[in-house]
Scaffold this motif. Structure first.
Motif, PDB file in Angstrom:
ATOM      1  N   GLY A 166      58.531  54.815  41.697  1.00 16.12           N
ATOM      2  CA  GLY A 166      57.851  53.749  40.975  1.00 16.12           C
ATOM      3  C   GLY A 166      56.373  53.799  41.288  1.00 16.12           C
ATOM      4  O   GLY A 166      55.982  53.842  42.462  1.00 16.12           O
ATOM      5  N   ALA A 167      55.535  53.818  40.261  1.00 14.61           N
ATOM      6  CA  ALA A 167      54.091  53.920  40.459  1.00 14.61           C
ATOM      7  C   ALA A 167      53.397  52.921  39.544  1.00 14.61           C
ATOM      8  O   ALA A 167      53.640  52.900  38.334  1.00 14.61           O
ATOM      9  CB  ALA A 167      53.594  55.328  40.177  1.00 14.61           C
ATOM     10  N   LEU A 168      52.540  52.080  40.140  1.00 13.55           N
ATOM     11  CA  LEU A 168      51.774  51.089  39.404  1.00 13.55           C
ATOM     12  C   LEU A 168      50.303  51.483  39.448  1.00 13.55           C
ATOM     13  O   LEU A 168      49.761  51.752  40.519  1.00 13.55           O
ATOM     14  CB  LEU A 168      51.975  49.704  40.023  1.00 13.55           C
ATOM     15  CG  LEU A 168      51.447  48.508  39.218  1.00 13.55           C
ATOM     16  CD1 LEU A 168      52.203  48.381  37.896  1.00 13.55           C
ATOM     17  CD2 LEU A 168      51.572  47.229  40.039  1.00 13.55           C
ATOM     18  N   SER A 169      49.675  51.534  38.282  1.00 15.43           N
ATOM     19  CA  SER A 169      48.302  52.012  38.194  1.00 15.43           C
ATOM     20  C   SER A 169      47.451  51.024  37.406  1.00 15.43           C
ATOM     21  O   SER A 169      47.866  50.536  36.343  1.00 15.43           O
ATOM     22  CB  SER A 169      48.263  53.389  37.535  1.00 15.43           C
ATOM     23  OG  SER A 169      46.939  53.871  37.420  1.00 15.43           O
ATOM     24  N   LEU A 170      46.252  50.733  37.944  1.00 13.42           N
ATOM     25  CA  LEU A 170      45.297  49.853  37.278  1.00 13.42           C
ATOM     26  C   LEU A 170      44.038  50.650  36.950  1.00 13.42           C
ATOM     27  O   LEU A 170      43.414  51.231  37.839  1.00 13.42           O
ATOM     28  CB  LEU A 170      44.946  48.660  38.175  1.00 13.42           C
ATOM     29  CG  LEU A 170      43.929  47.661  37.606  1.00 13.42           C
ATOM     30  CD1 LEU A 170      44.499  46.970  36.374  1.00 13.42           C
ATOM     31  CD2 LEU A 170      43.510  46.654  38.668  1.00 13.42           C
ATOM     32  N   LEU A 171      43.692  50.692  35.677  1.00 11.91           N
ATOM     33  CA  LEU A 171      42.537  51.462  35.212  1.00 11.91           C
ATOM     34  C   LEU A 171      41.461  50.510  34.725  1.00 11.91           C
ATOM     35  O   LEU A 171      41.718  49.622  33.897  1.00 11.91           O
ATOM     36  CB  LEU A 171      42.941  52.412  34.084  1.00 11.91           C
ATOM     37  CG  LEU A 171      41.819  53.214  33.433  1.00 11.91           C
ATOM     38  CD1 LEU A 171      41.165  54.155  34.431  1.00 11.91           C
ATOM     39  CD2 LEU A 171      42.348  53.986  32.230  1.00 11.91           C
ATOM     40  N   TYR A 172      40.227  50.728  35.239  1.00 14.56           N
ATOM     41  CA  TYR A 172      39.088  49.921  34.818  1.00 14.56           C
ATOM     42  C   TYR A 172      37.981  50.853  34.341  1.00 14.56           C
ATOM     43  O   TYR A 172      37.504  51.713  35.083  1.00 14.56           O
ATOM     44  CB  TYR A 172      38.578  49.051  35.970  1.00 14.56           C
ATOM     45  CG  TYR A 172      37.325  48.268  35.629  1.00 14.56           C
ATOM     46  CD1 TYR A 172      37.392  47.155  34.799  1.00 14.56           C
ATOM     47  CD2 TYR A 172      36.077  48.670  36.118  1.00 14.56           C
ATOM     48  CE1 TYR A 172      36.239  46.456  34.472  1.00 14.56           C
ATOM     49  CE2 TYR A 172      34.921  47.964  35.793  1.00 14.56           C
ATOM     50  CZ  TYR A 172      35.010  46.861  34.959  1.00 14.56           C
ATOM     51  OH  TYR A 172      33.880  46.169  34.624  1.00 14.56           O
ATOM     52  N   ARG A 173      37.584  50.672  33.094  1.00 16.15           N
ATOM     53  CA  ARG A 173      36.518  51.482  32.506  1.00 16.15           C
ATOM     54  C   ARG A 173      35.236  50.650  32.489  1.00 16.15           C
ATOM     55  O   ARG A 173      35.100  49.712  31.698  1.00 16.15           O
ATOM     56  CB  ARG A 173      36.881  51.922  31.087  1.00 16.15           C
ATOM     57  CG  ARG A 173      38.139  52.769  30.999  1.00 16.15           C
ATOM     58  CD  ARG A 173      38.379  53.211  29.567  1.00 16.15           C
ATOM     59  NE  ARG A 173      39.587  54.009  29.431  1.00 16.15           N
ATOM     60  CZ  ARG A 173      40.793  53.501  29.167  1.00 16.15           C
ATOM     61  NH1 ARG A 173      40.920  52.180  29.036  1.00 16.15           N
ATOM     62  NH2 ARG A 173      41.846  54.288  29.054  1.00 16.15           N
ATOM     63  N   SER A 174      34.314  51.035  33.369  1.00 16.44           N
ATOM     64  CA  SER A 174      33.043  50.309  33.422  1.00 16.44           C
ATOM     65  C   SER A 174      32.167  50.642  32.232  1.00 16.44           C
ATOM     66  O   SER A 174      31.469  49.781  31.704  1.00 16.44           O
ATOM     67  CB  SER A 174      32.318  50.619  34.732  1.00 16.44           C
ATOM     68  OG  SER A 174      32.101  52.032  34.849  1.00 16.44           O
ATOM     69  N   ASN A 175      32.193  51.911  31.798  1.00 18.74           N
ATOM     70  CA  ASN A 175      31.471  52.338  30.595  1.00 18.74           C
ATOM     71  C   ASN A 175      32.142  53.605  30.070  1.00 18.74           C
ATOM     72  O   ASN A 175      33.191  54.015  30.569  1.00 18.74           O
ATOM     73  CB  ASN A 175      29.981  52.557  30.882  1.00 18.74           C
ATOM     74  CG  ASN A 175      29.753  53.460  32.086  1.00 18.74           C
ATOM     75  OD1 ASN A 175      30.242  54.590  32.125  1.00 18.74           O
ATOM     76  ND2 ASN A 175      29.028  52.949  33.084  1.00 18.74           N
ATOM     77  N   GLU A 176      31.535  54.214  29.080  1.00 17.16           N
ATOM     78  CA  GLU A 176      32.149  55.391  28.452  1.00 17.16           C
ATOM     79  C   GLU A 176      32.184  56.605  29.368  1.00 17.16           C
ATOM     80  O   GLU A 176      33.003  57.500  29.185  1.00 17.16           O
ATOM     81  CB  GLU A 176      31.405  55.739  27.164  1.00 17.16           C
ATOM     82  CG  GLU A 176      31.516  54.681  26.076  1.00 17.16           C
ATOM     83  CD  GLU A 176      30.789  55.091  24.819  1.00 17.16           C
ATOM     84  OE1 GLU A 176      30.147  56.165  24.841  1.00 17.16           O
ATOM     85  OE2 GLU A 176      30.849  54.335  23.817  1.00 17.16           O
ATOM     86  N   SER A 177      31.322  56.676  30.349  1.00 18.61           N
ATOM     87  CA  SER A 177      31.217  57.874  31.199  1.00 18.61           C
ATOM     88  C   SER A 177      31.835  57.699  32.575  1.00 18.61           C
ATOM     89  O   SER A 177      31.924  58.664  33.327  1.00 18.61           O
ATOM     90  CB  SER A 177      29.743  58.272  31.354  1.00 18.61           C
ATOM     91  OG  SER A 177      28.998  57.219  31.942  1.00 18.61           O
ATOM     92  N   SER A 178      32.276  56.517  32.951  1.00 19.02           N
ATOM     93  CA  SER A 178      32.836  56.315  34.285  1.00 19.02           C
ATOM     94  C   SER A 178      33.991  55.331  34.229  1.00 19.02           C
ATOM     95  O   SER A 178      34.018  54.413  33.396  1.00 19.02           O
ATOM     96  CB  SER A 178      31.761  55.812  35.252  1.00 19.02           C
ATOM     97  OG  SER A 178      31.272  54.554  34.818  1.00 19.02           O
TER      98      SER A 178
END
Length: 377
Positions: free
Chosen positions: A349-361
């Protein structure tokens, strides 16, 4: 009697006259360098009467006598010419030179686009569902066709790269590192590969020199991306070696997407053809799910889950090995006593949180739990 004799004389006179009304045209056909042309067509124009030149370029054609006779000479790759001669002679020699012809065809443009990031090699994920292989691995079967990748067992999904060990290969699914227990060392007892071909969207592979984000001190990295559903769909397949099904769905607001895959495989019929005769009862079951939820335009939460059970039961009976020569044949027959019973239950089981600050990072936080229960008897 006189009438019969007269009829015979008239018949022969007609044949003589008809023979005198034909002319023999002969000669040689060559190219501009003087080399003979074989199988060139020599045809009397506006008729079906004709012949071809022999290996030395020579030809002979009997044509009716006429004031003007036109003969057509042609061959594929050479020009076609027509020669007109008078048809009052008994024999007429014609030597022909056929020049080579060149034909300009329309220009054909062939192009190919290839997407490559650093040293990662992109592989068409659709091929993983149609490539036949005994292990049912799919993606790994494609990897084994690449340069520097090898496997010593067609029943196994394990592979080695550039002489490395089989456990020196990194595997990532949606940026989550997958722990792959080796299970049994032999391919006969090995269960299903972790990667479900029905869920794969893209495949990238590197045999060395890959990006630092994958880690280091390993032979290769296999980067798998499971697709994010854009509509509701499902598929199923059934064969003598197993069955599989998958379903995908996305909510009306597009925030929640679900991807599920179920696989069952048995190599009982395949293992029954081995030299060691006995009762083979292997069964491999696997369920995977990939869920994503779009919290906001910049934040996404995803979950990857996997449950698998691999059971291998084998009761050997006999094995016969033949050896020797044609004149001196030998055979060794072995009788077995006992059995083998292996069980492997794994869960991930794997929980992942993705945060995109802008288009390049972007930033990704991942937490995973892996549990395995192994029993070999």
């Amino acid at each position: 009697m006189q009438k019969t004799l007269l009829t015979i004389i008239l018949f022969f006179q007609v044949l003589i006259i008809m023979g005198q009304q034909r002319m023999l045209v002969y000669g040689k056909i060559t190219d501009p360098e003087g080399d003979p042309i074989e199988l060139a067509s020599v045809i009397l124009k506006n008729s079906l009467k004709g012949t071809t030149s022999d290996s030395n370029g020579n030809f002979e054609l009997a044509v009716p006598k006429n004031d003007s006779i036109t003969i057509v000479f042609s061959r594929i790759g050479n020009e076609t010419i027509e020669i007109t001669v008078g048809g009052t002679k008994e024999r007429e020699q014609i030597n022909v030179i056929l020049r080579y012809t060149t034909e300009r065809i329309k220009e054909v443009s062939v192009s190919k686009s290839h997407s490559q990031s650093a040293t990662m090699e992109r592989i068409d994920s659709k091929l993983s569902t149609i490539v036949p292989d005994a292990s049912g691995s799919g993606v790994e079967a494609l990897i084994m066709t690449l340069p520097g990748v090898s496997s010593n067992n067609e029943l196994s999904s394990q592979y080695s790269v550039r002489g490395g060990n089989f456990d020196e290969n990194l595997v990532y699914v949606n940026d989550i590192e997958i722990y792959r227990p080796i299970l049994i060392r032999s391919g006969q007892q090995e269960g299903l590969s972790f990667i479900n071909p029905a869920l794969v969207n893209s495949v990238a592979f590197s045999a060395g020199g890959f990006d630092a984000k994958y880690g280091d001190k390993m032979s290769s990295v296999l980067d798998i991306k499971y697709r994010r559903p854009s509509q509701t769909a499902a598929s199923a397949s059934l064969s003598l070696l197993g069955a599989s099904a998958h379903a995908e769905h996305i909510s009306k607001n597009g925030k929640l997407s679900q991807l599920h895959g179920l696989r069952y495989r048995t190599s009982e019929y395949l293992l029954g053809t081995l030299d060691t005769q006995g009762e083979y009862s292997p069964s491999f079951l696997d369920y995977q799910t990939y869920l994503t939820y779009q919290i906001s335009d910049k934040t996404e939460l995803s979950f990857l889950g996997n449950i698998s059970q691999n059971v291998y039961r084998f009761t050997p009976q006999t094995r016969e090995t033949k050896f020797g020569t044609y004149q001196i044949a030998r055979a060794l027959k072995v009788y077995f006593d006992g059995w083998e019973n292996d069980k492997f239950r794994t869960a991930l089981g794997a929980l992942s949180l993705l945060y995109r600050s802008n288009e390049s990072s972007s930033l990704r936080f991942t937490s995973s739990v892996f549990n395995t229960s192994e029993s070999e008897s």
